[in-house]
Design a protein around this motif. Structure first.
Motif, PDB file in Angstrom:
ATOM      1  N   LYS A   1       7.287  12.309  10.970  1.00 11.38           N
ATOM      2  CA  LYS A   1       7.258  12.426  12.433  1.00 11.38           C
ATOM      3  C   LYS A   1       7.430  11.068  13.118  1.00 11.38           C
ATOM      4  N   ASP A   2       7.123   9.976  12.391  1.00  4.80           N
ATOM      5  CA  ASP A   2       7.358   8.628  12.934  1.00  4.80           C
ATOM      6  C   ASP A   2       8.841   8.383  13.180  1.00  4.80           C
ATOM      7  N   PHE A   3       9.698   9.156  12.500  1.00  4.59           N
ATOM      8  CA  PHE A   3      11.152   8.971  12.591  1.00  4.59           C
ATOM      9  C   PHE A   3      11.827  10.129  13.333  1.00  4.59           C
ATOM     10  N   ASN A   4      11.069  10.829  14.159  1.00  2.91           N
ATOM     11  CA  ASN A   4      11.583  11.965  14.950  1.00  2.91           C
ATOM     12  C   ASN A   4      12.090  13.117  14.084  1.00  2.91           C
ATOM     13  N   LEU A   5      11.535  13.252  12.878  1.00  3.99           N
ATOM     14  CA  LEU A   5      11.801  14.419  12.046  1.00  3.99           C
ATOM     15  C   LEU A   5      10.607  15.355  12.290  1.00  3.99           C
ATOM     16  N   THR A   6      10.606  15.978  13.477  1.00  2.00           N
ATOM     17  CA  THR A   6       9.375  16.564  13.999  1.00  2.00           C
ATOM     18  C   THR A   6       9.261  18.074  13.843  1.00  2.00           C
ATOM     19  N   TRP A   7      10.294  18.731  13.323  1.00  2.00           N
ATOM     20  CA  TRP A   7      10.214  20.187  13.207  1.00  2.00           C
ATOM     21  C   TRP A   7       8.964  20.583  12.446  1.00  2.00           C
ATOM     22  N   SER A   8       8.321  21.614  12.950  1.00  6.34           N
ATOM     23  CA  SER A   8       7.113  22.084  12.291  1.00  6.34           C
ATOM     24  C   SER A   8       6.973  23.571  12.512  1.00  6.34           C
ATOM     25  N   ALA A   9       6.315  24.221  11.589  1.00  5.63           N
ATOM     26  CA  ALA A   9       6.020  25.641  11.724  1.00  5.63           C
ATOM     27  C   ALA A   9       4.726  25.899  10.968  1.00  5.63           C
ATOM     28  N   VAL A  10       4.059  26.976  11.353  1.00 11.70           N
ATOM     29  CA  VAL A  10       2.808  27.356  10.723  1.00 11.70           C
ATOM     30  C   VAL A  10       2.948  28.806  10.278  1.00 11.70           C
ATOM     31  N   THR A  11       2.473  29.100   9.077  1.00 14.53           N
ATOM     32  CA  THR A  11       2.540  30.476   8.577  1.00 14.53           C
ATOM     33  C   THR A  11       1.493  31.327   9.295  1.00 14.53           C
ATOM     34  N   GLU A  12       1.581  32.646   9.120  1.00 18.12           N
ATOM     35  CA  GLU A  12       0.596  33.545   9.722  1.00 18.12           C
ATOM     36  C   GLU A  12      -0.812  33.197   9.282  1.00 18.12           C
ATOM     37  N   ALA A  13      -0.944  32.707   8.049  1.00 16.83           N
ATOM     38  CA  ALA A  13      -2.263  32.356   7.519  1.00 16.83           C
ATOM     39  C   ALA A  13      -2.734  30.982   7.988  1.00 16.83           C
ATOM     40  N   GLY A  14      -1.894  30.275   8.749  1.00 24.15           N
ATOM     41  CA  GLY A  14      -2.284  28.978   9.288  1.00 24.15           C
ATOM     42  C   GLY A  14      -1.882  27.785   8.447  1.00 24.15           C
ATOM     43  N   SER A  15      -1.093  28.007   7.406  1.00 24.12           N
ATOM     44  CA  SER A  15      -0.639  26.885   6.581  1.00 24.12           C
ATOM     45  C   SER A  15       0.545  26.185   7.238  1.00 24.12           C
ATOM     46  N   ILE A  16       0.560  24.873   7.148  1.00 24.20           N
ATOM     47  CA  ILE A  16       1.692  24.097   7.638  1.00 24.20           C
ATOM     48  C   ILE A  16       2.843  24.302   6.655  1.00 24.20           C
ATOM     49  N   VAL A  17       4.047  24.570   7.182  1.00 23.27           N
ATOM     50  CA  VAL A  17       5.192  24.850   6.307  1.00 23.27           C
ATOM     51  C   VAL A  17       5.693  23.579   5.625  1.00 23.27           C
ATOM     52  N   VAL A  18       5.795  22.476   6.381  1.00 25.87           N
ATOM     53  CA  VAL A  18       6.293  21.219   5.821  1.00 25.87           C
ATOM     54  C   VAL A  18       5.302  20.107   6.129  1.00 25.87           C
ATOM     55  N   SER A  19       4.857  19.416   5.091  1.00 29.91           N
ATOM     56  CA  SER A  19       3.923  18.305   5.250  1.00 29.91           C
ATOM     57  C   SER A  19       4.557  17.177   6.068  1.00 29.91           C
ATOM     58  N   ASP A  20       3.728  16.427   6.785  1.00 27.81           N
ATOM     59  CA  ASP A  20       4.216  15.257   7.517  1.00 27.81           C
ATOM     60  C   ASP A  20       4.491  14.094   6.575  1.00 27.81           C
ATOM     61  N   THR A  21       3.743  14.032   5.469  1.00 35.67           N
ATOM     62  CA  THR A  21       3.880  12.931   4.522  1.00 35.67           C
ATOM     63  C   THR A  21       5.022  13.202   3.548  1.00 35.67           C
ATOM     64  N   VAL A  22       5.909  12.237   3.433  1.00 31.46           N
ATOM     65  CA  VAL A  22       7.037  12.320   2.507  1.00 31.46           C
ATOM     66  C   VAL A  22       6.877  11.190   1.499  1.00 31.46           C
ATOM     67  N   LYS A  23       6.873  11.544   0.212  1.00 32.92           N
ATOM     68  CA  LYS A  23       6.793  10.545  -0.852  1.00 32.92           C
ATOM     69  C   LYS A  23       8.205  10.119  -1.224  1.00 32.92           C
ATOM     70  N   LEU A  24       8.393   8.828  -1.395  1.00 36.09           N
ATOM     71  CA  LEU A  24       9.685   8.270  -1.776  1.00 36.09           C
ATOM     72  C   LEU A  24       9.624   7.809  -3.227  1.00 36.09           C
ATOM     73  N   LEU A  25      10.653   8.163  -4.009  1.00 31.02           N
ATOM     74  CA  LEU A  25      10.778   7.738  -5.403  1.00 31.02           C
ATOM     75  C   LEU A  25      12.201   7.223  -5.567  1.00 31.02           C
ATOM     76  N   ILE A  26      12.315   5.923  -5.780  1.00 32.70           N
ATOM     77  CA  ILE A  26      13.625   5.284  -5.754  1.00 32.70           C
ATOM     78  C   ILE A  26      13.846   4.534  -7.064  1.00 32.70           C
ATOM     79  N   ASP A  27      14.862   4.929  -7.797  1.00 27.47           N
ATOM     80  CA  ASP A  27      15.242   4.250  -9.037  1.00 27.47           C
ATOM     81  C   ASP A  27      16.580   3.566  -8.792  1.00 27.47           C
TER      82      ASP A  27
END
Length: 174
Positions: free
Chosen positions: A142-168
């Motif tokens: 969300k710091d980079f304006n990748l702000t789309w979000s949705a919540v399931t009927e059960a209240g779970s967030i569909v996509v986490s805000d935290t993105v892990k980077l793995l770079i080889d």
């Protein structure tokens, strides 16, 4: 006056990968990567301390092994690959363990820190000198304006805000 000679290293894309992981519905992890990228390093020494790292990835090259999800990620809900075709990284410092630099996604530039393992330098069977690095880190999308979000009927967030980077990364001495 002494001039310092910088050595340029170019990315070996056949032996490099830019990937990320993000939680989906907080119960599973989706992995993706960028297939079209370029990177260079300029350094004055063999330990790469204070080397200049630069990186560019085509946002339309995102691949999560799901065409519908990839299309959504390329849309304005996330990367808006049409308007912002590239994401870039330009280093500010590298102490051998931590790479600090400016990451630009969409129209936002923020400083990020990556933990880096420098795996050394070796000469391949064809006489090319190569250097290998593994970098990890995380960012808040969300710091980079990748702000789309949705919540399931059960209240779970569909996509986490935290993105892990793995770079080889493997570079070839120019």
């Amino acid at each position: 006056m002494e001039t310092t000679v910088k050595t340029k290293w170019n990315i070996d894309t056949a032996h490099s990968e830019i990937s990320f992981k993000v939680k989906h519905m907080m119960i599973s992890t989706v992995t993706g990567h960028f297939t079209d990228f370029d990177a260079t390093v300029e350094t004055e020494n063999e330990d790469f301390i204070n080397a200049d790292f630069s990186f560019t990835a085509k946002t339309a090259s995102i691949n999560t092994s799901n065409k519908d999800r990839d299309a959504h990620l390329k849309s304005d809900d996330f990367f808006n690959a049409e308007k912002y075709p590239e994401m870039t990284f330009k280093s500010k410092s590298f102490d051998g363990n931590t790479l600090v630099g400016d990451l630009t996604i969409r129209d936002v530039t923020k400083e990020i820190k990556l933990d880096v393992d420098f795996n050394g330098i070796a000469v391949d069977p064809y006489g090319q000198t190569k250097a290998g690095f593994e970098a990890t880190g995380s960012l808040n999308r969300k710091d980079f304006n990748l702000t789309w979000s949705a919540v399931t009927e059960a209240g779970s967030i569909v996509v986490s805000d935290t993105v892990k980077l793995l770079i080889d990364l493997q570079f070839i001495k120019a």
